[in-house]
Design a protein around this motif. Structure first.
Motif, PDB file in Angstrom:
ATOM      1  N   THR A 158      -3.749   3.627  17.517  1.00 31.39           N
ATOM      2  CA  THR A 158      -2.795   3.628  16.387  1.00 31.39           C
ATOM      3  C   THR A 158      -2.688   2.216  15.812  1.00 31.39           C
ATOM      4  N   LYS A 191       5.285  -0.390  21.244  1.00 29.48           N
ATOM      5  CA  LYS A 191       3.900  -0.186  21.699  1.00 29.48           C
ATOM      6  C   LYS A 191       2.893  -0.497  20.585  1.00 29.48           C
ATOM      7  N   VAL A 192       3.188  -0.060  19.376  1.00 27.58           N
ATOM      8  CA  VAL A 192       2.244  -0.282  18.272  1.00 27.58           C
ATOM      9  C   VAL A 192       2.475  -1.668  17.646  1.00 27.58           C
ATOM     10  N   ASP A 211      13.221  -7.091  15.883  1.00 27.88           N
ATOM     11  CA  ASP A 211      13.340  -5.987  16.832  1.00 27.88           C
ATOM     12  C   ASP A 211      14.726  -6.079  17.449  1.00 27.88           C
ATOM     13  N   SER A 272       2.933   1.725  10.917  1.00 28.86           N
ATOM     14  CA  SER A 272       2.693   2.926  11.738  1.00 28.86           C
ATOM     15  C   SER A 272       3.834   3.940  11.681  1.00 28.86           C
ATOM     16  N   ASN A 274       6.348   6.844  11.073  1.00 34.21           N
ATOM     17  CA  ASN A 274       6.181   8.127  10.381  1.00 34.21           C
ATOM     18  C   ASN A 274       7.218   8.262   9.268  1.00 34.21           C
TER      19      ASN A 274
HETATM   20  P1  NAD Z   1       8.207   2.259  20.371  1.00 31.74           P
HETATM   21  O1  NAD Z   1       9.408   3.047  20.696  1.00 31.74           O
HETATM   22  O2  NAD Z   1       7.332   1.748  21.481  1.00 31.74           O
HETATM   23  O3  NAD Z   1       8.585   0.968  19.474  1.00 31.74           O
HETATM   24  C1  NAD Z   1       9.568   0.974  18.486  1.00 31.74           C
HETATM   25  C2  NAD Z   1      10.156  -0.435  18.449  1.00 31.74           C
HETATM   26  O4  NAD Z   1      11.068  -0.492  17.366  1.00 31.74           O
HETATM   27  C3  NAD Z   1      10.930  -0.790  19.722  1.00 31.74           C
HETATM   28  O5  NAD Z   1      10.534  -2.057  20.205  1.00 31.74           O
HETATM   29  C4  NAD Z   1      12.383  -0.790  19.249  1.00 31.74           C
HETATM   30  O6  NAD Z   1      13.201  -1.712  19.967  1.00 31.74           O
HETATM   31  C5  NAD Z   1      12.208  -1.207  17.799  1.00 31.74           C
HETATM   32  N1  NAD Z   1      13.358  -0.861  16.963  1.00 31.74           N
HETATM   33  C6  NAD Z   1      14.152   0.231  17.043  1.00 31.74           C
HETATM   34  N2  NAD Z   1      15.137   0.152  16.126  1.00 31.74           N
HETATM   35  C7  NAD Z   1      14.932  -0.991  15.448  1.00 31.74           C
HETATM   36  C8  NAD Z   1      15.622  -1.631  14.392  1.00 31.74           C
HETATM   37  N3  NAD Z   1      16.728  -1.111  13.834  1.00 31.74           N
HETATM   38  N4  NAD Z   1      15.135  -2.804  13.920  1.00 31.74           N
HETATM   39  C9  NAD Z   1      14.021  -3.351  14.478  1.00 31.74           C
HETATM   40  N5  NAD Z   1      13.353  -2.814  15.501  1.00 31.74           N
HETATM   41  C10 NAD Z   1      13.802  -1.639  15.976  1.00 31.74           C
HETATM   42  O7  NAD Z   1       7.360   3.157  19.354  1.00 31.74           O
HETATM   43  P2  NAD Z   1       5.836   3.026  18.978  1.00 31.74           P
HETATM   44  O8  NAD Z   1       5.039   3.958  19.804  1.00 31.74           O
HETATM   45  O9  NAD Z   1       5.449   1.580  18.907  1.00 31.74           O
HETATM   46  O10 NAD Z   1       5.842   3.655  17.512  1.00 31.74           O
HETATM   47  C11 NAD Z   1       6.347   2.918  16.416  1.00 31.74           C
HETATM   48  C12 NAD Z   1       6.411   3.822  15.192  1.00 31.74           C
HETATM   49  O11 NAD Z   1       5.104   4.330  14.898  1.00 31.74           O
HETATM   50  C13 NAD Z   1       7.298   5.066  15.382  1.00 31.74           C
HETATM   51  O12 NAD Z   1       7.903   5.376  14.166  1.00 31.74           O
HETATM   52  C14 NAD Z   1       6.299   6.156  15.755  1.00 31.74           C
HETATM   53  O13 NAD Z   1       6.763   7.444  15.389  1.00 31.74           O
HETATM   54  C15 NAD Z   1       5.102   5.752  14.921  1.00 31.74           C
HETATM   55  N6  NAD Z   1       3.822   6.229  15.489  1.00 31.74           N
HETATM   56  C16 NAD Z   1       3.443   5.858  16.731  1.00 31.74           C
HETATM   57  C17 NAD Z   1       2.231   6.309  17.253  1.00 31.74           C
HETATM   58  C18 NAD Z   1       1.761   5.897  18.629  1.00 31.74           C
HETATM   59  O14 NAD Z   1       0.589   6.139  18.948  1.00 31.74           O
HETATM   60  N7  NAD Z   1       2.596   5.309  19.464  1.00 31.74           N
HETATM   61  C19 NAD Z   1       1.405   7.133  16.474  1.00 31.74           C
HETATM   62  C20 NAD Z   1       1.828   7.488  15.175  1.00 31.74           C
HETATM   63  C21 NAD Z   1       3.041   7.026  14.697  1.00 31.74           C
END
Ligand code: NAD
Length: 378
Positions: A158, A191-192, A211, A272, A274
Protein backbone atom coordinates in the motif's frame (compact mmCIF):
# COMPACT_ATOMS: atom_id res chain seq x y z
CA UNK A 1 -52.65 -11.63 3.21
CA UNK A 2 -50.26 -11.21 6.17
CA UNK A 3 -50.50 -7.98 8.12
CA UNK A 4 -47.27 -6.11 8.91
CA UNK A 5 -46.55 -3.18 11.17
CA UNK A 6 -46.27 0.35 9.77
CA UNK A 7 -42.53 0.75 10.44
CA UNK A 8 -41.88 -2.35 8.32
CA UNK A 9 -43.96 -0.93 5.50
CA UNK A 10 -41.76 2.17 5.36
CA UNK A 11 -38.52 0.20 4.76
CA UNK A 12 -38.01 -0.50 1.09
CA UNK A 13 -34.95 -2.67 1.42
CA UNK A 14 -34.81 -3.51 -2.29
CA UNK A 15 -34.49 0.18 -3.13
CA UNK A 16 -31.58 0.48 -0.72
CA UNK A 17 -29.78 -2.55 -2.14
CA UNK A 18 -30.75 -2.05 -5.77
CA UNK A 19 -27.16 -1.83 -7.02
CA UNK A 20 -26.11 -5.01 -5.17
CA UNK A 21 -26.33 -8.64 -6.17
CA UNK A 22 -26.82 -10.01 -2.69
CA UNK A 23 -26.95 -8.88 0.92
CA UNK A 24 -26.82 -11.43 3.73
CA UNK A 25 -27.81 -10.69 7.33
CA UNK A 26 -25.97 -13.09 9.64
CA UNK A 27 -27.41 -13.75 13.09
CA UNK A 28 -26.04 -16.20 15.62
CA UNK A 29 -27.75 -15.99 18.99
CA UNK A 30 -25.23 -18.24 20.77
CA UNK A 31 -22.14 -16.18 20.00
CA UNK A 32 -23.92 -12.80 19.71
CA UNK A 33 -22.80 -12.42 16.09
CA UNK A 34 -24.71 -9.82 14.14
CA UNK A 35 -23.12 -9.19 10.78
CA UNK A 36 -24.01 -8.07 7.28
CA UNK A 37 -22.23 -9.31 4.16
CA UNK A 38 -22.81 -7.29 0.98
CA UNK A 39 -21.86 -8.57 -2.45
CA UNK A 40 -21.97 -5.72 -4.92
CA UNK A 41 -20.82 -7.20 -8.21
CA UNK A 42 -19.18 -10.50 -9.20
CA UNK A 43 -18.75 -9.88 -12.93
CA UNK A 44 -14.97 -10.12 -12.64
CA UNK A 45 -14.85 -12.93 -10.09
CA UNK A 46 -15.83 -13.75 -6.52
CA UNK A 47 -16.38 -10.75 -4.28
CA UNK A 48 -13.42 -9.69 -2.15
CA UNK A 49 -13.42 -7.22 0.72
CA UNK A 50 -12.46 -6.86 4.36
CA UNK A 51 -14.63 -7.31 7.42
CA UNK A 52 -15.05 -4.26 9.63
CA UNK A 53 -16.10 -4.46 13.30
CA UNK A 54 -17.68 -1.35 14.76
CA UNK A 55 -20.26 -0.53 17.45
CA UNK A 56 -22.79 0.79 14.91
CA UNK A 57 -25.66 2.54 16.70
CA UNK A 58 -28.28 1.20 14.30
CA UNK A 59 -28.64 -1.57 11.72
CA UNK A 60 -29.30 1.13 9.09
CA UNK A 61 -25.90 2.67 9.83
CA UNK A 62 -24.21 -0.73 9.43
CA UNK A 63 -26.14 -1.44 6.23
CA UNK A 64 -25.27 1.97 4.77
CA UNK A 65 -21.57 1.38 5.53
CA UNK A 66 -21.42 -2.13 4.07
CA UNK A 67 -23.31 -1.15 0.89
CA UNK A 68 -21.07 1.86 0.32
CA UNK A 69 -17.83 0.00 1.05
CA UNK A 70 -18.68 -3.07 -1.05
CA UNK A 71 -19.47 -0.90 -4.08
CA UNK A 72 -16.13 0.84 -3.59
CA UNK A 73 -14.42 -2.56 -3.65
CA UNK A 74 -15.85 -3.31 -7.11
CA UNK A 75 -14.20 -0.16 -8.45
CA UNK A 76 -10.96 -0.82 -6.58
CA UNK A 77 -10.72 -4.39 -7.95
CA UNK A 78 -11.39 -3.23 -11.51
CA UNK A 79 -8.87 -0.41 -11.29
CA UNK A 80 -6.20 -2.73 -9.85
CA UNK A 81 -7.03 -5.30 -12.55
CA UNK A 82 -7.50 -8.20 -10.15
CA UNK A 83 -10.07 -10.87 -11.02
CA UNK A 84 -12.37 -10.19 -8.10
CA UNK A 85 -15.61 -8.39 -7.57
CA UNK A 86 -16.69 -6.03 -4.81
CA UNK A 87 -17.86 -7.21 -1.42
CA UNK A 88 -17.53 -6.24 2.22
CA UNK A 89 -18.71 -7.41 5.63
CA UNK A 90 -19.49 -5.56 8.84
CA UNK A 91 -19.82 -7.04 12.31
CA UNK A 92 -21.94 -4.97 14.67
CA UNK A 93 -20.04 -4.85 17.97
CA UNK A 94 -17.30 -3.22 19.98
CA UNK A 95 -13.92 -4.62 18.89
CA UNK A 96 -12.49 -3.88 22.36
CA UNK A 97 -14.94 -6.09 24.25
CA UNK A 98 -17.19 -8.15 21.99
CA UNK A 99 -14.62 -10.32 20.22
CA UNK A 100 -14.47 -14.07 20.93
CA UNK A 101 -12.99 -16.95 18.92
CA UNK A 102 -16.53 -18.42 18.67
CA UNK A 103 -17.92 -15.21 17.19
CA UNK A 104 -15.32 -15.30 14.40
CA UNK A 105 -15.92 -19.02 13.83
CA UNK A 106 -19.65 -18.30 13.49
CA UNK A 107 -18.80 -15.53 11.03
CA UNK A 108 -16.57 -18.00 9.13
CA UNK A 109 -19.51 -20.41 8.82
CA UNK A 110 -21.63 -17.72 7.20
CA UNK A 111 -18.81 -16.89 4.78
CA UNK A 112 -18.50 -20.60 3.95
CA UNK A 113 -22.22 -20.82 3.26
CA UNK A 114 -21.67 -18.43 0.33
CA UNK A 115 -19.74 -21.23 -1.31
CA UNK A 116 -16.84 -19.20 -2.68
CA UNK A 117 -18.82 -16.11 -3.71
CA UNK A 118 -17.14 -13.98 -1.03
CA UNK A 119 -13.56 -13.79 0.29
CA UNK A 120 -12.73 -11.64 3.30
CA UNK A 121 -10.09 -10.64 5.84
CA UNK A 122 -9.19 -7.75 8.14
CA UNK A 123 -10.40 -4.17 8.04
CA UNK A 124 -10.97 -1.50 10.70
CA UNK A 125 -11.59 -3.14 14.09
CA UNK A 126 -10.42 -6.62 13.10
CA UNK A 127 -6.95 -8.20 13.03
CA UNK A 128 -5.38 -11.08 11.09
CA UNK A 129 -5.51 -13.17 14.30
CA UNK A 130 -9.33 -12.88 14.42
CA UNK A 131 -9.47 -14.56 11.04
CA UNK A 132 -7.29 -17.45 12.18
CA UNK A 133 -10.49 -18.53 14.03
CA UNK A 134 -12.71 -17.89 11.00
CA UNK A 135 -10.31 -19.94 8.86
CA UNK A 136 -11.27 -23.04 10.81
CA UNK A 137 -14.71 -22.82 9.20
CA UNK A 138 -13.91 -21.54 5.72
CA UNK A 139 -11.08 -21.36 3.23
CA UNK A 140 -12.40 -18.04 1.88
CA UNK A 141 -10.13 -15.95 4.11
CA UNK A 142 -7.19 -13.80 2.98
CA UNK A 143 -4.57 -11.70 4.75
CA UNK A 144 -3.92 -14.01 7.69
CA UNK A 145 -0.42 -14.04 9.28
CA UNK A 146 2.38 -15.56 7.21
CA UNK A 147 2.67 -18.56 9.55
CA UNK A 148 -0.90 -19.45 8.56
CA UNK A 149 -0.15 -19.18 4.84
CA UNK A 150 -1.04 -15.49 4.46
CA UNK A 151 1.05 -12.92 2.60
CA UNK A 152 2.04 -10.74 5.57
CA UNK A 153 1.85 -7.00 6.16
CA UNK A 154 -0.27 -5.48 3.37
CA UNK A 155 0.78 -1.95 4.29
CA UNK A 156 4.10 -2.56 2.48
CA UNK A 157 2.57 -2.64 -1.03
CA UNK A 158 0.00 0.00 0.00
CA UNK A 159 2.81 2.41 0.92
CA UNK A 160 4.64 1.58 -2.28
CA UNK A 161 1.47 2.34 -4.26
CA UNK A 162 1.27 5.76 -2.59
CA UNK A 163 4.87 6.44 -3.62
CA UNK A 164 4.07 5.48 -7.25
CA UNK A 165 1.01 7.74 -7.02
CA UNK A 166 3.15 10.66 -5.87
CA UNK A 167 5.67 10.01 -8.64
CA UNK A 168 2.95 10.02 -11.32
CA UNK A 169 1.54 13.23 -9.84
CA UNK A 170 4.95 14.92 -9.73
CA UNK A 171 5.49 13.89 -13.36
CA UNK A 172 2.27 15.63 -14.42
CA UNK A 173 2.81 18.75 -12.31
CA UNK A 174 6.55 19.25 -12.52
CA UNK A 175 7.63 17.08 -15.47
CA UNK A 176 9.68 14.63 -13.39
CA UNK A 177 9.10 11.58 -11.18
CA UNK A 178 11.63 12.86 -8.69
CA UNK A 179 10.47 12.85 -5.08
CA UNK A 180 13.20 15.15 -3.80
CA UNK A 181 13.07 18.91 -3.89
CA UNK A 182 9.42 18.90 -2.84
CA UNK A 183 7.67 19.23 0.51
CA UNK A 184 5.00 16.76 1.61
CA UNK A 185 2.44 17.14 4.42
CA UNK A 186 1.69 13.68 5.84
CA UNK A 187 -1.34 13.16 8.06
CA UNK A 188 -1.03 9.90 10.01
CA UNK A 189 2.18 7.97 10.59
CA UNK A 190 0.73 4.51 11.10
CA UNK A 191 1.51 1.38 9.13
CA UNK A 192 1.26 3.10 5.75
CA UNK A 193 2.10 6.74 6.57
CA UNK A 194 5.34 5.95 8.37
CA UNK A 195 6.65 3.87 5.46
CA UNK A 196 5.75 6.62 2.99
CA UNK A 197 7.41 9.24 5.22
CA UNK A 198 10.61 7.19 5.55
CA UNK A 199 10.87 6.64 1.79
CA UNK A 200 10.32 10.35 1.09
CA UNK A 201 13.04 11.29 3.59
CA UNK A 202 15.42 8.76 2.01
CA UNK A 203 14.79 10.50 -1.33
CA UNK A 204 15.72 13.88 0.16
CA UNK A 205 12.23 15.37 0.50
CA UNK A 206 11.10 17.76 3.24
CA UNK A 207 8.15 16.83 5.43
CA UNK A 208 5.43 18.26 7.57
CA UNK A 209 3.92 15.49 9.69
CA UNK A 210 1.15 15.08 12.23
CA UNK A 211 -0.18 12.20 14.29
CA UNK A 212 -2.12 11.97 17.54
CA UNK A 213 0.18 9.17 18.66
CA UNK A 214 3.41 10.59 20.17
CA UNK A 215 5.35 7.37 19.53
CA UNK A 216 4.62 7.66 15.78
CA UNK A 217 6.10 11.18 15.82
CA UNK A 218 9.14 9.93 17.75
CA UNK A 219 9.71 7.20 15.14
CA UNK A 220 9.87 9.62 12.23
CA UNK A 221 11.96 12.16 14.13
CA UNK A 222 14.57 9.56 15.03
CA UNK A 223 14.62 8.28 11.43
CA UNK A 224 15.06 11.83 10.15
CA UNK A 225 17.89 12.43 12.63
CA UNK A 226 19.73 9.35 11.33
CA UNK A 227 19.48 10.69 7.77
CA UNK A 228 20.13 14.30 8.76
CA UNK A 229 16.79 15.21 7.11
CA UNK A 230 14.22 17.89 7.96
CA UNK A 231 10.82 17.17 9.49
CA UNK A 232 8.43 19.76 10.90
CA UNK A 233 5.78 18.47 13.31
CA UNK A 234 2.41 20.22 13.17
CA UNK A 235 -0.77 19.72 15.19
CA UNK A 236 -4.35 18.95 14.19
CA UNK A 237 -5.77 21.28 11.53
CA UNK A 238 -2.37 22.86 10.81
CA UNK A 239 -1.66 19.96 8.45
CA UNK A 240 -4.24 21.39 6.00
CA UNK A 241 -2.68 24.85 6.03
CA UNK A 242 1.00 24.19 5.37
CA UNK A 243 2.90 25.51 2.35
CA UNK A 244 3.73 21.91 1.26
CA UNK A 245 3.53 20.87 -2.39
CA UNK A 246 1.59 17.64 -1.79
CA UNK A 247 -0.86 16.67 0.97
CA UNK A 248 -0.61 12.95 1.85
CA UNK A 249 -3.61 11.81 3.94
CA UNK A 250 -2.81 8.48 5.61
CA UNK A 251 -5.05 8.54 8.69
CA UNK A 252 -8.82 8.68 8.09
CA UNK A 253 -11.44 9.49 5.44
CA UNK A 254 -13.50 12.60 4.57
CA UNK A 255 -10.49 14.91 5.03
CA UNK A 256 -11.50 17.04 2.06
CA UNK A 257 -14.69 18.70 3.25
CA UNK A 258 -16.30 22.13 3.64
CA UNK A 259 -13.94 23.00 6.52
CA UNK A 260 -10.71 22.09 4.75
CA UNK A 261 -11.14 22.47 1.01
CA UNK A 262 -10.70 26.24 0.99
CA UNK A 263 -7.70 26.36 3.30
CA UNK A 264 -5.62 23.79 1.40
CA UNK A 265 -2.69 25.46 -0.38
CA UNK A 266 -1.02 22.34 -1.82
CA UNK A 267 -0.75 21.57 -5.54
CA UNK A 268 -1.85 17.92 -5.15
CA UNK A 269 -3.40 15.36 -2.81
CA UNK A 270 -2.13 11.77 -2.91
CA UNK A 271 -2.59 9.43 0.05
CA UNK A 272 -3.73 6.05 1.31
CA UNK A 273 -6.81 7.00 3.36
CA UNK A 274 -10.08 5.58 2.03
CA UNK A 275 -12.88 7.95 0.92
CA UNK A 276 -10.83 11.15 1.21
CA UNK A 277 -13.52 13.36 -0.37
CA UNK A 278 -16.60 13.88 1.79
CA UNK A 279 -18.66 14.48 -1.34
CA UNK A 280 -18.21 14.57 -5.12
CA UNK A 281 -18.62 18.35 -5.06
CA UNK A 282 -15.36 18.57 -3.06
CA UNK A 283 -13.61 16.92 -6.03
CA UNK A 284 -15.06 19.62 -8.23
CA UNK A 285 -13.89 22.34 -5.82
CA UNK A 286 -10.34 20.92 -5.81
CA UNK A 287 -10.34 21.07 -9.59
CA UNK A 288 -11.50 24.71 -9.55
CA UNK A 289 -8.67 25.50 -7.12
CA UNK A 290 -6.12 23.78 -9.40
CA UNK A 291 -5.34 21.03 -6.87
CA UNK A 292 -4.64 17.71 -8.58
CA UNK A 293 -6.42 14.91 -6.71
CA UNK A 294 -5.24 11.30 -7.02
CA UNK A 295 -8.39 9.16 -6.52
CA UNK A 296 -7.83 7.19 -3.31
CA UNK A 297 -8.98 3.80 -4.55
CA UNK A 298 -6.45 3.93 -7.39
CA UNK A 299 -3.55 4.92 -5.15
CA UNK A 300 -4.20 2.66 -2.15
CA UNK A 301 -4.76 -0.61 -4.05
CA UNK A 302 -1.40 -2.19 -3.12
CA UNK A 303 -2.85 -4.05 -0.11
CA UNK A 304 -5.73 -5.37 -2.21
CA UNK A 305 -3.28 -6.53 -4.89
CA UNK A 306 -1.38 -8.47 -2.21
CA UNK A 307 -4.38 -10.27 -0.68
CA UNK A 308 -5.83 -11.05 -4.12
CA UNK A 309 -2.47 -12.55 -5.06
CA UNK A 310 -2.71 -15.01 -2.13
CA UNK A 311 -5.28 -16.99 -4.07
CA UNK A 312 -2.67 -17.73 -6.75
CA UNK A 313 -0.08 -18.67 -4.07
CA UNK A 314 1.62 -15.59 -2.61
CA UNK A 315 4.51 -14.12 -4.55
CA UNK A 316 6.00 -10.87 -3.24
CA UNK A 317 7.84 -10.01 -6.48
CA UNK A 318 4.63 -10.39 -8.48
CA UNK A 319 2.74 -8.18 -6.00
CA UNK A 320 5.35 -5.43 -6.19
CA UNK A 321 5.40 -5.64 -9.97
CA UNK A 322 1.62 -5.29 -10.17
CA UNK A 323 1.61 -2.45 -7.65
CA UNK A 324 3.89 -0.57 -10.03
CA UNK A 325 1.01 -0.31 -12.51
CA UNK A 326 -0.62 2.23 -10.16
CA UNK A 327 1.80 4.72 -11.73
CA UNK A 328 0.57 4.23 -15.32
CA UNK A 329 -3.09 3.85 -14.32
CA UNK A 330 -2.96 7.19 -12.54
CA UNK A 331 -1.24 8.90 -15.47
CA UNK A 332 -4.02 7.62 -17.77
CA UNK A 333 -6.69 8.92 -15.40
CA UNK A 334 -5.06 12.33 -15.17
CA UNK A 335 -4.87 12.46 -18.98
CA UNK A 336 -8.52 11.41 -19.38
CA UNK A 337 -9.68 14.03 -16.86
CA UNK A 338 -7.74 16.71 -18.74
CA UNK A 339 -9.04 15.67 -22.18
CA UNK A 340 -12.66 15.36 -21.09
CA UNK A 341 -12.62 18.38 -18.80
CA UNK A 342 -13.87 16.39 -15.81
CA UNK A 343 -12.62 15.72 -12.29
CA UNK A 344 -10.09 12.96 -11.69
CA UNK A 345 -12.71 11.07 -9.65
CA UNK A 346 -15.15 11.15 -12.57
CA UNK A 347 -12.36 10.00 -14.88
CA UNK A 348 -11.43 7.13 -12.52
CA UNK A 349 -15.05 6.01 -12.22
CA UNK A 350 -15.50 6.12 -16.00
CA UNK A 351 -12.31 4.16 -16.53
CA UNK A 352 -13.59 1.45 -14.14
CA UNK A 353 -17.10 1.37 -15.63
CA UNK A 354 -15.69 1.01 -19.16
CA UNK A 355 -13.36 -1.79 -18.06
CA UNK A 356 -16.25 -3.57 -16.32
CA UNK A 357 -18.43 -3.23 -19.41
CA UNK A 358 -15.64 -4.63 -21.60
CA UNK A 359 -15.06 -7.54 -19.24
CA UNK A 360 -18.74 -8.38 -18.96
CA UNK A 361 -18.95 -8.58 -22.73
CA UNK A 362 -15.95 -10.88 -22.90
CA UNK A 363 -17.18 -13.12 -20.10
CA UNK A 364 -20.38 -13.77 -21.97
CA UNK A 365 -18.63 -15.61 -24.82
CA UNK A 366 -19.57 -19.23 -25.10
CA UNK A 367 -16.76 -21.51 -23.95
CA UNK A 368 -16.43 -25.24 -23.62
CA UNK A 369 -16.73 -25.01 -19.84
CA UNK A 370 -20.10 -23.36 -20.15
CA UNK A 371 -21.72 -26.35 -21.87
CA UNK A 372 -24.99 -27.40 -20.31
CA UNK A 373 -24.49 -29.68 -17.32
CA UNK A 374 -26.70 -32.36 -18.91
CA UNK A 375 -24.28 -32.71 -21.84
CA UNK A 376 -22.75 -36.13 -21.02
CA UNK A 377 -19.81 -35.55 -23.43
CA UNK A 378 -18.39 -32.86 -21.09
P1 NAD B 1 -3.03 2.81 11.03
O1 NAD B 1 -4.15 2.66 11.98
O2 NAD B 1 -1.82 1.94 11.18
O3 NAD B 1 -2.49 4.33 11.01
C1 NAD B 1 -3.32 5.45 11.12
C2 NAD B 1 -2.49 6.53 11.82
O4 NAD B 1 -3.27 7.72 11.83
C3 NAD B 1 -2.17 6.18 13.27
O5 NAD B 1 -0.79 6.39 13.53
C4 NAD B 1 -3.05 7.15 14.06
O6 NAD B 1 -2.48 7.53 15.31
C5 NAD B 1 -3.12 8.32 13.10
N1 NAD B 1 -4.24 9.21 13.36
C6 NAD B 1 -5.49 8.89 13.79
N2 NAD B 1 -6.22 10.00 13.96
C7 NAD B 1 -5.43 11.03 13.61
C8 NAD B 1 -5.62 12.44 13.59
N3 NAD B 1 -6.77 13.02 13.96
N4 NAD B 1 -4.60 13.22 13.16
C9 NAD B 1 -3.42 12.65 12.79
N5 NAD B 1 -3.17 11.34 12.82
C10 NAD B 1 -4.18 10.54 13.22
O7 NAD B 1 -3.67 2.64 9.57
P2 NAD B 1 -2.94 2.31 8.22
O8 NAD B 1 -3.01 0.86 7.96
O9 NAD B 1 -1.61 3.01 8.18
O10 NAD B 1 -3.94 2.98 7.17
C11 NAD B 1 -3.97 4.39 7.01
C12 NAD B 1 -5.13 4.76 6.10
O11 NAD B 1 -4.99 4.10 4.84
C13 NAD B 1 -6.51 4.31 6.64
O12 NAD B 1 -7.46 5.25 6.26
C14 NAD B 1 -6.76 2.99 5.91
O13 NAD B 1 -8.14 2.72 5.77
C15 NAD B 1 -6.12 3.28 4.56
N6 NAD B 1 -5.67 2.05 3.87
C16 NAD B 1 -4.77 1.23 4.44
C17 NAD B 1 -4.35 0.08 3.78
C18 NAD B 1 -3.33 -0.85 4.38
O14 NAD B 1 -2.83 -1.73 3.65
N7 NAD B 1 -2.99 -0.74 5.65
C19 NAD B 1 -4.86 -0.20 2.50
C20 NAD B 1 -5.79 0.69 1.93
C21 NAD B 1 -6.19 1.81 2.62
Amino acid sequence: MNTITSEWKSVDIFTQIKEHEQVMFCNDEKTGLKAIIAIHNTTLGPALGGCRMQPYQTVEEALFDVLHLSKGMTYKCIAADVDFGGGKAVIIGDPRKDKTPELFRAFGQFVESLNGRFYTGTDMGTTPDDFVHAMKETSCIVGVPEEYGGSGDSSVPTALGVIYGIQATNKVLWGSDDLHGKTYAIQGLGKVGLKVAERLLEEGADLYVCDINPSAIESILSYAKKLGAGVKVVQGREIYQTDADVFVPCAFGNVVNDDTVDVLKVKAIVGSANNQLLDVRHGQRLREKGILYAPDYIVNAGGLIQVADELYGSNKARVLQKTKSIYSTLLNIYAQAETENITTVEAANRFCEERLEMRSRRNNFFTRNKRPKWDVRR
